[in-house]
Design a protein around this motif. Sequence first.
Motif, short mmCIF file in Angstrom:
data_model
loop_
_atom_site.label_atom_id
_atom_site.label_comp_id
_atom_site.label_asym_id
_atom_site.label_seq_id
_atom_site.Cartn_x
_atom_site.Cartn_y
_atom_site.Cartn_z
N THR A 181 0.83 -1.21 0.00
CA THR A 181 0.00 0.00 0.00
C THR A 181 0.86 1.26 0.00
OG1 THR A 181 -1.77 -1.13 1.19
CG2 THR A 181 -1.77 1.28 1.25
N LEU A 182 1.89 1.28 0.85
CA LEU A 182 2.78 2.43 0.91
C LEU A 182 3.55 2.60 -0.40
CD1 LEU A 182 4.14 2.09 4.55
CD2 LEU A 182 2.55 3.81 3.69
N THR A 183 3.96 1.49 -0.99
CA THR A 183 4.66 1.57 -2.28
C THR A 183 3.75 2.14 -3.36
OG1 THR A 183 6.08 -0.32 -1.71
CG2 THR A 183 5.87 0.23 -4.04
N ALA A 184 2.48 1.71 -3.35
CA ALA A 184 1.53 2.23 -4.33
C ALA A 184 1.31 3.73 -4.15
CB ALA A 184 0.21 1.48 -4.20
N VAL A 185 1.23 4.19 -2.91
CA VAL A 185 1.07 5.62 -2.65
C VAL A 185 2.28 6.39 -3.17
CG1 VAL A 185 0.96 7.39 -0.84
CG2 VAL A 185 -0.44 5.32 -0.66
N ASN A 186 3.46 5.83 -2.95
CA ASN A 186 4.69 6.46 -3.43
C ASN A 186 4.69 6.58 -4.96
OD1 ASN A 186 7.27 7.56 -3.51
ND2 ASN A 186 8.30 5.60 -3.23
#
Length: 249
Positions: A181-186
């Motif tokens: 999820t954090l990677t997708a936000v990045n």
Amino acid sequence: MNLSRTIAMLLLALLLAGCASSGNQAANDPLEGFNRGVYAFNDELDNYVIGPASRGWTRVTSPDVRNSVSNFFHNLESPGYILNDLLQGKPADAGRETLRFVVNSTVGILGFFDPASSWLGIEGRPEDFGQTLGTWGVDSGPYLVLPLFGPSSPRDATSYPVAYYTNVLTYVAIDTLTFGTLTAVNIVNSRAELEGAARFRDDAAIDPYVFTRSAYRQYRRNALYDGNPPMSDDPYSDFLEDMDADPDI
């Protein structure tokens, strides 16, 4: 310098230099057929998934929020910058990056804010393993387009595993879902920052593949020399070689 601003400036400079078509030998692009296929795949992924997601993200966030998110993820990458500064023989830069990391992780609330720049005047300078190999004299090799990652080279591709294992996020993410999820936000936030540059490229009356290839090379040459490439390096050499290789120009 901000990545999106750097790429936008390079795209503008290349557009002013003129139009170009492919010339894979002069451009050191022997895998052009393969690269164009991967480029097309990445472009479709951007058109139907990443691009729309980034524009939706832009609609529901403010520039300040997007800047804070960008600060947060760049701060998590700081240990990699420090390592590469040391490997490049730049201990002073490593010390400044270490101070940035400490200040922004604490006073800057986990890196969402950048008091190291605004209060102390210590600007960040991202360094990756591809740049490190370049300072060691390793040639970049032929141009290469990677699925999902985009423009690269055999030398620059080595930066991805090193970046993964030196990123704080790799070790603090609670589980795979959180990490994803954090990677997708990045990814979406980074794409939102590049929206102007992407639109500029697409609107230019030129082969977008050649445009992207030339802009990437200028960006990487600039990064290798910390923004001060030697005068002997013609900033438009790759682009002009592409032009010369096309008999119709």
